[in-house]
Design a protein around this motif. Structure first.
Motif, short mmCIF file in Angstrom:
data_model
loop_
_atom_site.label_atom_id
_atom_site.label_comp_id
_atom_site.label_asym_id
_atom_site.label_seq_id
_atom_site.Cartn_x
_atom_site.Cartn_y
_atom_site.Cartn_z
N UNK A 272 0.83 -1.21 0.00
CA UNK A 272 0.00 0.00 0.00
C UNK A 272 0.86 1.26 0.00
N UNK A 273 0.43 2.24 -0.76
CA UNK A 273 1.16 3.50 -0.84
C UNK A 273 0.19 4.65 -0.56
N UNK A 274 0.68 5.84 -0.72
CA UNK A 274 -0.11 7.02 -0.39
C UNK A 274 -1.30 7.20 -1.34
N UNK A 275 -2.35 7.79 -0.83
CA UNK A 275 -3.54 8.19 -1.59
C UNK A 275 -4.22 7.00 -2.26
N UNK A 276 -4.23 5.86 -1.58
CA UNK A 276 -4.98 4.71 -2.06
C UNK A 276 -4.31 3.91 -3.17
N UNK B 77 1.78 -0.39 -5.01
CA UNK B 77 2.87 -0.72 -5.92
C UNK B 77 3.17 -2.20 -5.82
N UNK B 78 3.68 -2.73 -6.89
CA UNK B 78 3.97 -4.16 -6.95
C UNK B 78 5.34 -4.45 -6.36
N UNK B 79 5.43 -5.51 -5.59
CA UNK B 79 6.71 -6.01 -5.09
C UNK B 79 6.94 -7.36 -5.76
N UNK B 80 8.09 -7.50 -6.39
CA UNK B 80 8.43 -8.76 -7.06
C UNK B 80 9.39 -9.53 -6.18
N UNK B 81 9.06 -10.78 -5.88
CA UNK B 81 9.92 -11.64 -5.08
C UNK B 81 10.39 -12.80 -5.96
N UNK B 82 11.58 -12.67 -6.53
CA UNK B 82 12.04 -13.68 -7.49
C UNK B 82 12.47 -14.98 -6.80
N UNK B 83 12.37 -16.07 -7.55
CA UNK B 83 12.85 -17.37 -7.07
C UNK B 83 13.84 -17.93 -8.09
N UNK B 84 14.62 -18.91 -7.64
CA UNK B 84 15.66 -19.49 -8.48
C UNK B 84 15.62 -21.01 -8.41
N UNK B 85 16.13 -21.63 -9.46
CA UNK B 85 16.38 -23.07 -9.48
C UNK B 85 17.89 -23.25 -9.66
N UNK B 86 18.54 -23.96 -8.73
CA UNK B 86 19.99 -24.15 -8.78
C UNK B 86 20.28 -25.63 -9.02
N UNK B 87 21.17 -25.92 -9.96
CA UNK B 87 21.56 -27.29 -10.28
C UNK B 87 23.08 -27.43 -10.20
N UNK B 88 23.54 -28.46 -9.50
CA UNK B 88 24.97 -28.73 -9.36
C UNK B 88 25.27 -30.12 -9.91
N UNK B 89 26.31 -30.23 -10.73
CA UNK B 89 26.77 -31.53 -11.24
C UNK B 89 28.24 -31.68 -10.88
#
Length: 110
Positions: A87-91, A94-106
């Motif tokens: 929530x921001x001013x005056x009604x 704004x969008x908050x982006x929470x990124x995720x990752x996929x990690x692969x180890x060989x």
């Protein structure tokens, strides 16, 4: 003999995680674990655990010598982005982006 470990949907930005992963790509496992242990980034501790898991997978598979293992490939792919609103001013909101990752180890033997 090849050993793999994957971690999916981890709440880290792929861009920041790639900075940590690039430090250990192609290194021997012991050297990589030392680098990750003393690295201050949040992603370093998660990648440290993942490399440890890959080593344990290699032991389960019956790799002859764990000391000869090196990181053959390690990659970070983008996962789904969690979208939240703040929530921001005056009604407004704004969008908050929470990124995720996929990690692969060989891991592989040298």
């Amino acid at each position: 003999m090849e050993a793999k470990a994957k971690l999916r949907y981890v709440r880290l930005s792929p861009r920041k995680t790639r900075l940590v992963v690039d430090m250990v790509r192609g290194k021997k496992v012991q050297e990589a674990l030392n680098i990750l242990r003393f690295s201050p980034q949040k992603a370093a501790s998660i990648v440290y655990q993942l490399v440890g898991s890959a080593v344990a997978n290699a032991e389960q598979k019956g790799v002859a010598d764990v000391d000869r293992l090196f990181i053959e490939s390690i990659s970070v792919d983008q996962g789904p982005v969690l979208k939240r609103f703040m929530p921001r001013a005056q009604g407004r909101a704004t969008r908050i982006r929470k990124p995720t990752s996929h990690i692969t180890v060989v891991l592989n033997e040298k």
